[in-house]
Scaffold this motif. Structure first.
Motif, PDB file in Angstrom:
ATOM      1  N   LEU A 211       1.801   6.667  -6.916  1.00 31.91           N
ATOM      2  CA  LEU A 211       0.711   7.498  -7.420  1.00 31.91           C
ATOM      3  C   LEU A 211       0.986   8.976  -7.165  1.00 31.91           C
ATOM      4  O   LEU A 211       0.662   9.831  -7.997  1.00 31.91           O
ATOM      5  N   VAL A 212       1.572   9.288  -6.019  1.00 26.52           N
ATOM      6  CA  VAL A 212       1.955  10.675  -5.753  1.00 26.52           C
ATOM      7  C   VAL A 212       3.008  11.123  -6.761  1.00 26.52           C
ATOM      8  O   VAL A 212       2.966  12.240  -7.293  1.00 26.52           O
ATOM      9  N   GLY A 213       3.972  10.241  -7.033  1.00 24.57           N
ATOM     10  CA  GLY A 213       4.979  10.565  -8.029  1.00 24.57           C
ATOM     11  C   GLY A 213       4.404  10.721  -9.422  1.00 24.57           C
ATOM     12  O   GLY A 213       4.945  11.475 -10.241  1.00 24.57           O
ATOM     13  N   ALA A 214       3.277  10.030  -9.697  1.00 25.57           N
ATOM     14  CA  ALA A 214       2.637  10.143 -11.004  1.00 25.57           C
ATOM     15  C   ALA A 214       1.798  11.399 -11.135  1.00 25.57           C
ATOM     16  O   ALA A 214       1.319  11.692 -12.237  1.00 25.57           O
TER      17      ALA A 214
ATOM     18  N   MET B   5      -5.226   2.329  -1.032  1.00 26.74           N
ATOM     19  CA  MET B   5      -5.914   1.426  -0.115  1.00 26.74           C
ATOM     20  C   MET B   5      -7.064   0.712  -0.810  1.00 26.74           C
ATOM     21  O   MET B   5      -7.327  -0.468  -0.552  1.00 26.74           O
ATOM     22  N   SER B   6      -7.771   1.425  -1.694  1.00 26.51           N
ATOM     23  CA  SER B   6      -8.883   0.808  -2.408  1.00 26.51           C
ATOM     24  C   SER B   6      -8.409  -0.248  -3.393  1.00 26.51           C
ATOM     25  O   SER B   6      -9.118  -1.225  -3.650  1.00 26.51           O
ATOM     26  N   THR B   7      -7.226  -0.073  -3.937  1.00 20.48           N
ATOM     27  CA  THR B   7      -6.677  -1.063  -4.864  1.00 20.48           C
ATOM     28  C   THR B   7      -6.273  -2.333  -4.144  1.00 20.48           C
ATOM     29  O   THR B   7      -6.622  -3.443  -4.567  1.00 20.48           O
ATOM     30  N   LEU B   8      -5.542  -2.200  -3.046  1.00 24.15           N
ATOM     31  CA  LEU B   8      -5.104  -3.389  -2.310  1.00 24.15           C
ATOM     32  C   LEU B   8      -6.266  -4.129  -1.678  1.00 24.15           C
ATOM     33  O   LEU B   8      -6.237  -5.355  -1.551  1.00 24.15           O
ATOM     34  N   SER B   9      -7.304  -3.399  -1.282  1.00 20.20           N
ATOM     35  CA  SER B   9      -8.476  -4.048  -0.682  1.00 20.20           C
ATOM     36  C   SER B   9      -9.518  -4.420  -1.722  1.00 20.20           C
ATOM     37  O   SER B   9     -10.532  -5.043  -1.377  1.00 20.20           O
TER      38      SER B   9
ATOM     39  N   THR C 134       0.829  -1.208   0.000  1.00 21.82           N
ATOM     40  CA  THR C 134       0.000   0.000   0.000  1.00 21.82           C
ATOM     41  C   THR C 134       0.860   1.254   0.000  1.00 21.82           C
ATOM     42  O   THR C 134       0.594   2.216  -0.739  1.00 21.82           O
ATOM     43  N   LEU C 135       1.885   1.264   0.829  1.00 25.73           N
ATOM     44  CA  LEU C 135       2.778   2.412   0.896  1.00 25.73           C
ATOM     45  C   LEU C 135       3.489   2.630  -0.433  1.00 25.73           C
ATOM     46  O   LEU C 135       3.625   3.769  -0.907  1.00 25.73           O
TER      47      LEU C 135
ATOM     48  N   ALA D  73      -4.299   9.872  -3.640  1.00 25.41           N
ATOM     49  CA  ALA D  73      -3.406   8.749  -3.889  1.00 25.41           C
ATOM     50  C   ALA D  73      -3.536   7.678  -2.816  1.00 25.41           C
ATOM     51  O   ALA D  73      -3.563   6.481  -3.127  1.00 25.41           O
ATOM     52  N   VAL D  74      -3.625   8.081  -1.551  1.00 32.53           N
ATOM     53  CA  VAL D  74      -3.711   7.081  -0.496  1.00 32.53           C
ATOM     54  C   VAL D  74      -5.075   6.384  -0.528  1.00 32.53           C
ATOM     55  O   VAL D  74      -5.184   5.179  -0.240  1.00 32.53           O
TER      56      VAL D  74
END
Length: 503
Positions: free
Chosen positions: A206-209, A221-225, A199-200, A216-217
């Motif tokens: 995503l922040v870098g993108a 979190m929504s992607t991993l869950s 997640t981190l 981004a957070v």
């Protein structure tokens, strides 16, 4: 810390963790000068943390006669009772909503179903952050429970697999960990760093993108869950665009097979990944559906003037691939180019396709819902074997053909699950229809709830917050079906087995 939490009942420990995490959206809202929101989360977190601490002290010396049964009941309690705690601070923030709506919202988050009863644009980012955090914790619990609780009971897809957990520890009885409490502690120690680290890593990428930190957070979190929760900011508006979608697609792979997040490293792990049939089935589904939608442009002769538009073609190809992957993992993110993909293919009923993908689902012991890819592969191999017997009745099958060997009774268990899955879908559809929904809406909401793919309801019923207009009875039915879809009917039937309650 792990030993201390292991001394109290599992549901009490999880309630304390959930209460403590309320301080994060409280500090976030305070930093944005949303003091009403900050106070709601801070006060609720403090009250429930003190309450669970008191209950934990009172139950620290309690020893159950059947820890396995206790942990399975705790899972049921997590998805039905803890959403009450999670919904309390929202009552002070969303004043015009009933507590039932808030409760169903938190059940959807805790079961990693996602979706929302409310228009996301009307909620502050701190509330979206809280929804994503609840879903993130629910996803982590799924990982731990699959390895420590469901696998030894041969539930949750392990009735078809030969593994005890996502680490591939071997069949039951050979594991060094024997007690349920020790299994939970060991799984938590092993999987929490992996889940948190992934997640981190996605958040930082995503922040870098180009995405803002909060967006981004939430997306990470929504992607991993695989909850698909968002703060109503698509990838173009968030500044990440297609690179952000590519990053999310890479991390959605962890919802396709439990072997992808195994802590083991080395050549053996890559060999197992190359032979993993869940990844093979997922790749075939994603590839075939994407190619079908892309090639249908020429078959149907749609927009012939765009045949040479390379940019439109690539956008349609990527939009199809990302959206198919997202709904196969029961996440529910739509690509920025999904509309272009529909226009390119001329596919006017995408909801039917998305419903089918969600029913297939992701991997065993992952945060994805649905029927699970390993069961589909087991039934496919069984069907192929039955057709071979019709041609060669005296043939002898190679049980290790393709590098997969199903345990005795695994195929029958897969058939039983599909029968129960179809029955649950029919009952849920009938219940929602009796609650006042039309057949199409009832079927869509039933599939969305049973496969834990909440965004399906928004897409198929009619836009964001469309579920808000359904009757209260239908909301309760949907919440119950979400719990059934998350735990799966086999686990609930195990709780109803009289032998399970005998000491």
């Amino acid at each position: 810390m792990t030993r201390m939490l292991a001394r109290v009942p599992l549901i009490v420990a999880l309630a304390g963790i959930l209460s403590a995490t309320m301080y994060i959206p409280a500090f976030h809202a305070s930093a944005l000068d949303f003091h009403v929101t900050a106070r709601a989360f801070f006060y609720a977190g403090t009250i429930f943390l003190a309450l669970t601490a008191a209950i934990g002290l009172a139950t620290a010396r309690y020893e159950t006669d059947n820890p396995t049964r206790s942990n399975l009941l705790a899972l049921l309690g997590v998805f039905t009772l803890l959403p009450v705690i999670a919904a309390v601070p929202l009552g002070e923030i969303v004043r015009d909503a009933s507590f039932l709506d808030l409760y169903v919202e938190m059940v959807a988050a805790m079961t990693t179903t996602g979706g929302s009863l409310f228009d996301p644009r009307l909620l502050p980012d701190s509330v979206h952050l809280w929804r994503a955090m609840v879903a993130w914790q629910g996803g982590l619990l799924i990982w731990i429970a699959a390895a420590a609780i469901l696998a030894p009971l041969r539930l949750g897809g392990f009735e078809v697999s030969g593994d005890v957990g996502p680490q591939g520890d071997g069949p039951p009885g050979r594991s060094e960990v024997t007690t349920p409490q020790a299994r939970v502690a060991r799984a938590a120690t092993l999987l929490v760093p992996i889940y948190f680290g992934l997640t981190l890593a996605l958040w930082m990428m995503l922040v870098g993108a180009g995405q803002p930190a909060t967006t981004a957070v939430i997306h990470a979190m929504s992607t991993l869950s695989t909850s698909g929760i968002t703060n109503d900011t698509d990838f173009v508006e968030a500044g990440a665009g297609v690179p952000g979608e590519i990053l999310i697609a890479l991390f959605l792979v962890f919802a396709l097979s439990r072997r992808t997040f195994s802590p083991e490293i080395g050549r053996e792990r890559f060999r197992l990944l190359a032979q993993d049939r869940e990844l093979w089935v997922a790749g075939m589904i994603i590839g075939s559906v994407t190619v079908f939608l892309f090639v249908r442009h020429w078959i149907g002769a749609f927009d012939e003037d765009r045949l040479t538009d390379t940019r439109a073609a690539l956008g349609a190809l990527w939009g199809s691939a990302f959206t198919v992957l997202s709904f196969l993992t029961t996440t529910g993110f739509e690509s920025t180019y999904w509309d272009d993909a529909q226009n390119w293919s001329g596919f006017t009923t995408p909801s039917v396709l998305l419903l089918g993908l969600a029913v297939f689902g992701g991997g065993v012991a992952t945060t994805a819902g649905g029927a699970k890819l390993l069961r589909i592969y087991a039934l496919y191999t069984h069907g192929r074997r039955e057709m071979a017997i019709l041609v060669h009745p005296s043939s002898v099958a190679n049980k290790r053909r393709g590098g997969v060997r199903f345990p005795r009774g695994g195929i029958n268990a897969a058939w039983v699950f599909f029968m129960l899955f179809a029955t649950s879908l029919a009952v849920a559809t009938l219940a929602l229809a009796l609650a006042g929904l039309g057949f199409a809406e009832a079927l869509t909401l039933a599939v969305a709830s049973l496969t834990t793919t909440g965004p399906l309801a928004d897409i198929a019923i009619g836009g964001r917050a469309a579920v808000y207009v359904v009757p209260d009875a239908a909301k309760l039915v949907a919440a119950a079906v979400m719990v059934v879809g998350r735990l799966e009917s086999l686990a609930l039937i195990a709780l109803l087995n009289p032998d399970f309650w005998r000491d």
